[in-house]
Design an enzyme around this catalytic site. Structure first.
Site, PDB file in Angstrom:
ATOM      1  N   SER A  96     -31.232 -25.578  21.178  1.00  0.00           N
ATOM      2  CA  SER A  96     -31.791 -25.998  22.470  1.00  0.00           C
ATOM      3  C   SER A  96     -33.105 -26.762  22.375  1.00  0.00           C
ATOM      4  CB  SER A  96     -31.989 -24.784  23.373  1.00  0.00           C
ATOM      5  OG  SER A  96     -30.760 -24.245  23.744  1.00  0.00           O
TER       6      SER A  96
ATOM      7  N   LYS B  25     -32.939 -30.094  23.742  1.00  0.00           N
ATOM      8  CA  LYS B  25     -32.995 -30.387  25.180  1.00  0.00           C
ATOM      9  C   LYS B  25     -34.266 -31.143  25.547  1.00  0.00           C
ATOM     10  CE  LYS B  25     -29.876 -26.653  26.346  1.00  0.00           C
ATOM     11  NZ  LYS B  25     -29.676 -25.209  26.489  1.00  0.00           N
TER      12      LYS B  25
ATOM     13  N   TYR C 253     -23.424 -33.238  24.084  1.00  0.00           N
ATOM     14  CA  TYR C 253     -24.362 -32.128  24.274  1.00  0.00           C
ATOM     15  C   TYR C 253     -24.349 -31.202  23.061  1.00  0.00           C
ATOM     16  CZ  TYR C 253     -25.913 -27.596  26.134  1.00  0.00           C
ATOM     17  OH  TYR C 253     -26.524 -26.389  26.308  1.00  0.00           O
TER      18      TYR C 253
ATOM     19  N   TYR D 136     -36.339 -20.149  27.939  1.00  0.00           N
ATOM     20  CA  TYR D 136     -35.305 -19.361  28.618  1.00  0.00           C
ATOM     21  C   TYR D 136     -35.976 -18.443  29.645  1.00  0.00           C
ATOM     22  CZ  TYR D 136     -32.605 -20.836  24.550  1.00  0.00           C
ATOM     23  OH  TYR D 136     -32.005 -21.561  23.577  1.00  0.00           O
TER      24      TYR D 136
ATOM     25  N   VAL E  81     -31.596 -21.185  19.784  1.00  0.00           N
ATOM     26  CA  VAL E  81     -31.018 -19.950  19.238  1.00  0.00           C
ATOM     27  C   VAL E  81     -30.821 -20.016  17.729  1.00  0.00           C
ATOM     28  CG1 VAL E  81     -29.895 -19.170  21.349  1.00  0.00           C
ATOM     29  CG2 VAL E  81     -28.666 -20.694  19.791  1.00  0.00           C
TER      30      VAL E  81
END
Lengths: 306, 306, 306, 306
Positions: free
Chosen positions: B64, B67, B190, B242, B260
C-alpha cells in the site's frame, strides 16, 4: 514571514464575503441569536506578542474548543493508560454525536473530541476533582490572564434542556461499564465547559502551551510535558475538527480545535497560537470564514506542519 | 540532533525484541514466506545524505505504500477538483477494505489510501495513461535512481487470484457511477503497483519530494507543487496508516504510509525522508517493529511535525 | 366466502384510483415502458377453479417472484443443511440490494429473497444443474401448463448491463468463500430467471403447490414435501416482501412474494393461490394497487393466515 | 388431531434432553437463580379446555411476553395511526437492544417488540393512563381469572438497577422527539410489566383473545376487534421472536412472543393458545426446549398457519 496586524486585517477583509454562505448554530436560542457578521482573529507568538484584527476581544461561547482544555486537565491528573483504556485515539469517520460506532465498539469512544469521548473525559475529571467546574474556570483564567472569564449560565442551562442525545450517549457508555459517576452532574459539568465565554485573545493565550512544548508562554508554567504536548497536537490534527479533520489538514495544515460557536484555535508548534472567530458554520460544523482565514494565514506566512 | 548510522543501529537493536509479537501478512503465499526477522531502515536527508542500518538494501513488496505514488501521479495528471469529487479527504474510521461506508456514502471512498480510494485513483490513471503500469515503473526508477526495480509478478498474480473483495469494491463504485473503465484491467494495474519490489533506500529516495516542497532531492526535478506537497502530507498524516493513523500521529508524529509487506515511509518536512521495514504487523496492519523504530527515531533526533 | 369473478372485478375497480400514486420501476427501459394502468388478478383454488379479472392473461416480467421458484428448485436438489448453511432465514431489515449486512455477517445473506440470497441460490443451481436456465423454464411451463412462457431476452440483457451492484454482491460473497462458480454466468442465469414473462393465471397455477401441501393442483405432482411447503410459506411470510414484509402481513396476512415488475403472488394455505399485477410500486418496491387488492380480497373473503 | 395431555407429556419428555444445551438469562440475579430444569406447557382451546403437562402452574417472569400485552392495551386506547406513526411494523434484523438502527431511522423503532418499540408503547400508556401499572395488573388478572398474579418487585428493582441501556434508548428517542414523558417513570413501568409473574395456564388463558378473533375465551369479553387481532398476530409472526422470527416461523409456524424468562406464547388462530416454559435460552434469546416443544406440537397435531 511573521504575521502582522496588516496581514491579519487583510485576511479578514478577504474572507468577509463568505459571511452569508454558512449557517449559525441554532439548536439553542443563545447561540442562534449571535450576529452572523462577527469576525475576529488573534495570534499569540511564542515570544509573547499579541497581534489581533476584527472582533478579537469580544467573547463568544467556545463550545467544543473546551474539549481540548478538559483533556489537558485529564492528562495532568491521570496516567496515560488510565485515559486511553477508556477512550481511543482514532478519527471516528462518523458524526460527532453518533451512537452507532459507540455501540459497535462496546462503549469505547473513538477519540476525546467527539461528544462521547469528551463525556468520558468529563467523567474522569468528576472522579478526581472535588469541584471540576471551578477548577476549569481557574485554569483558563490563569492561562489567559483574564480574570473576567465566566460560564454563560444561559447557554449552560439551554444545553442542559437539550441534553437528551448526550444523555443517551452517557447511558450507553454506562451500560458498557465505561462511565463511573451519575450521568446528570457529569453532563452539567460538560455543558458548563462548553459554555465558557472567551475571546480570541483569551484563547490564543490559553492554548499557548501547545505551541511551546507544554509551557504556557503567558505564565511560564509547564502545563504538560513536551511529549504530552506532541501527543495532544497529534490528536488535534487527526481528530480535532469533527468529520472535517482531513479537509482542515489539507487546507490549513495545523493542529486545531473548533467549536459550534464559530471559534477555532490552531497551533504552529514552536512558533505561535492562533484563535479565530466567525459564527457561521460549514456543513461539518466548523467556522466557514474562520477556516478560510486560517488557510490564508498559513499561505501568507508560509507556516504549516507539513 | 541529526540521525547517524550509530543512532539507527542502536534503534534497530532495541526494537529487535519486538519480532515475534506481530504477524506476517499471510493472505497470499508470496508474502507469508518472507522471513519475519528482516529489519532495515534508511534515512535520506534533504541535503542528499543516505544513512542506513540493517536490511536497508533488501527489496520487499511495498504494497500500500504504492498508493502514495499512484496519488502523486494522479495529482500530476488531473486538476484537484477532478480527483476530489471522486474520492474524499477524510479518515474512514473503518477497515481498509470495508464496503459499508462506501455504500452509505454513495460510492465515494473516504480517502485515497483505503482500498476503494486507491482503486478510484487506479481508474483515474487508467483513463489518462496509455500504459499506466510502465509509467509507474519509470517513475519510481527515476526517482530512486535504481533501474533494477521491478514488479514481483508472482505477488501480482497471487493478488489477482484473491481479488474478489476488491472486485466487489470496484463493482459497487461502478454501480454508483464512480468507476469509468473495465474492472479487471484496473485491478490488475492496482495489484501490480502493490507488487513493486523496492528496498528502504529506494523508498527514502523516491519519496524525498514530500520532504522537500515537491522537489526530488535525488533528481532535482519538481514533481508536484509545494502546496500539493503540503496537501499530500496532510492526507498521509490523517489517513495514511489504515485505522491506526491517530495512534501513529500520537506516537511518531510524522506523515507516513504503510504497507502490509511491513514497510513504512515517514516524512519530516524540510529535513528528511525515512523508510523502515520489518514484516510483522500489528493489529492495524502496520509494521510493529517499524512503527516502534520510527517512534524512537522521532524521540532521539527530536523531530516530529507537532 | 369464496372469491367470485364479481368480487375480483369490484376490487379492481376500487383499487384503480390508486394508479398514479406509485412509480413504475425505471432502472431499465424495458420495465419503464410498461403502461402504468395495467391491472389484473387471478385466483386458482385448490379444487382447480380459475377466477380472473382485468389483465389477468397479459404477460409481464415476474422479476423477484422468480426467487421463490429458484428456491423451490434448490429445495428439490439439496438437503436443507446444504442450503441453510449458506443463506439465513431471517428478515434483513435493510434494502434488498444492500451490502452492509452482508459484510457484517461474513458473506452469509439474511434470507433467500434479498438479492444476495437469491444469487447464492443461483450459485447452488449452477453447481448441480447442467442447464439451469432450461430447467427453470421447463419447470414453470409444466406447472402452469403454459408452454408459451419465455424469457424476455431484452429484459435479461438490460439487467446484465446494469449488473454492477449484483456483481459487487457476488464478489463480496466470493471473498467470504460463499460463492462457488464464476460470477458472470451465475448472474446471467439469475437475470434470466427475473426476466421470465408470465401472466397472473400462469403464476397462480405455477405456485399452487404452496397452497396444497406441496402438490401442484394443476399437474397433481408432488413438488416438495408438506413440511418443505410450510417452511417455504413461512419464509415468504417473514421475508418475501422486501422491507415491507411486516406491513404486508399486517394488512394482507398471507405468505407472498413480489417483484418490481408489479406482480405479487399470495398463498392461502389449504385453499387458493392468488396472483395480482399492477406495475406502479410503493416505496418498499411492492405493487401499490396490487397490495391493496390483496388486502381487500383478504377482507372480503375473510381469509388470512392469522 | 387435538392436543391431549398424553401428547403434551410425551413432547416434554422428548425435549427434556435439550436442557443443559442452552443458557439461563443471567444479567440479573433474580433470573439467574431460576432452576434450569423447569419445563411446563399449557394449551387453552377456543372451546375452553385447559390441557397441561409439567410445571404448567408454576409462575415465572414473563419478561418480553408482556410487550404483547402492553401493545394490546395501547391498541385499545389509541387510534392506529397514533401508534404507527411512532413505531414501525417491520422486523429489525438487529439485536433487540441495539441503538444503531434507531439512530439511522431517526428515533422511530422498527416494531413494538424490540426494546425501543416497547418503550415507546410504555410512553404511550403513560400519557393516557393515570395508573398504567395497576391497569396492566388488572388486565391480566381478569383475562387469566387468576387474582394472585403480581409483579415480582425484586425483578423489577433489579432491572431498574441495570437500566442504562434502556435509558440510552429512551433518551435517544427523546432527542428525536419520539418520547413524551419523563424517562425514569416510563422505564419503571416498562420493567414492572416485564416483571409480571405468571404461569403457563395464566398465559394461555390471558392471550386466548388472539386465537379467538379478539374475544377472550375465558371472559367472553371482546378485547380488540377481529381486524386488530389479525394485525397483532401478523406483528407477532414477523417480529415476535427477537432476531429469530424467521427460524421460528420456519420451524413452528405460529405467531408467538418469547421472553428471556424462558416463556413463549404461541397462537393457532381459530383453535387454541399455547404457553410453554423452559428457562434455558438459545443464542437468539428464545427458550431452547420451549421452541422445540412448540415445533413438535405443531407436527403432532398438524397445526400451523402455513
Amino acid at each position: 514571514m511573521r504575521p502582522t496586524k496588516q496581514i491579519l486585517s487583510t485576511i479578514l477583509s478577504e474572507v468577509k464575503p463568505l459571511i452569508g454562505q454558512g449557517k449559525v448554530a441554532d439548536y439553542i436560542p443563545a447561540l442562534a441569536k449571535v450576529p452572523n457578521n462577527k469576525l475576529g482573529i488573534a495570534v499569540y507568538t511564542n515570544d509573547g506578542e499579541v497581534i489581533t484584527a476584527g472582533d478579537a476581544e469580544e467573547s463568544f461561547s467556545i463550545q467544543s474548543i473546551s474539549k481540548a482544555l478538559s483533556l489537558t486537565l485529564a492528562m495532568m491528573l491521570y496516567k496515560p493508560e488510565e485515559i486511553w483504556q477508556r477512550v481511543g485515539k482514532e478519527p471516528s469517520g462518523q458524526a460527532f454525536n453518533s451512537l452507532i460506532q459507540l455501540e459497535m465498539e462496546q462503549g469505547i469512544p473513538r477519540n476525546p473530541f467527539i461528544n462521547a469521548g469528551a463525556i468520558v473525559v468529563a467523567d474522569l475529571l468528576q472522579s478526581r476533582l472535588s469541584a471540576p467546574r471551578q477548577r476549569l474556570l481557574e485554569f483558563v483564567r490563569t492561562l489567559s490572564g483574564d480574570s473576567h472569564i465566566v460560564y454563560d449560565k444561559i447557554v449552560a442551562a439551554s444545553e442542559m434542556m437539550h441534553s437528551d442525545r448526550n444523555a443517551a450517549i452517557a447511558y450507553l457508555m454506562r451500560s458498557f461499564g465505561n462511565f463511573d459517576n451519575d450521568v446528570i452532574p457529569v453532563l452539567n459539568n460538560y455543558f458548563h465547559a462548553c459554555a465558557l465565554k472567551m475571546n480570541c485573545v483569551d484563547l490564543a493565550k490559553t492554548f499557548s502551551y501547545l505551541a511551546n512544548k507544554g509551557q504556557s508562554v503567558n505564565t511560564k508554567k509547564q502545563i504538560i510535558t513536551p511529549t504530552q504536548t506532541k501527543q495532544l497536537n497529534a490528536l488535534l490534527a487527526t481528530c480535532g475538527l469533527y468529520d472535517g479533520a482531513g479537509e482542515f489538514a489539507y487546507r490549513v495544515g495545523m493542529p486545531g480545535k473548533s467549536g459550534v460557536g464559530g471559534g477555532i484555535i490552531a497551533i504552529v508548534p514552536g512558533e505561535m497560537t492562533i484563535a479565530v472567530w466567525s459564527p457561521e458554520l460549514d456543513k461539518s460544523g466548523n467556522s466557514l470564514a474562520g477556516t478560510r482565514a486560517l488557510e490564508m494565514l498559513s499561505q501568507r506566512i508560509g507556516r504549516s506542519i507539513f
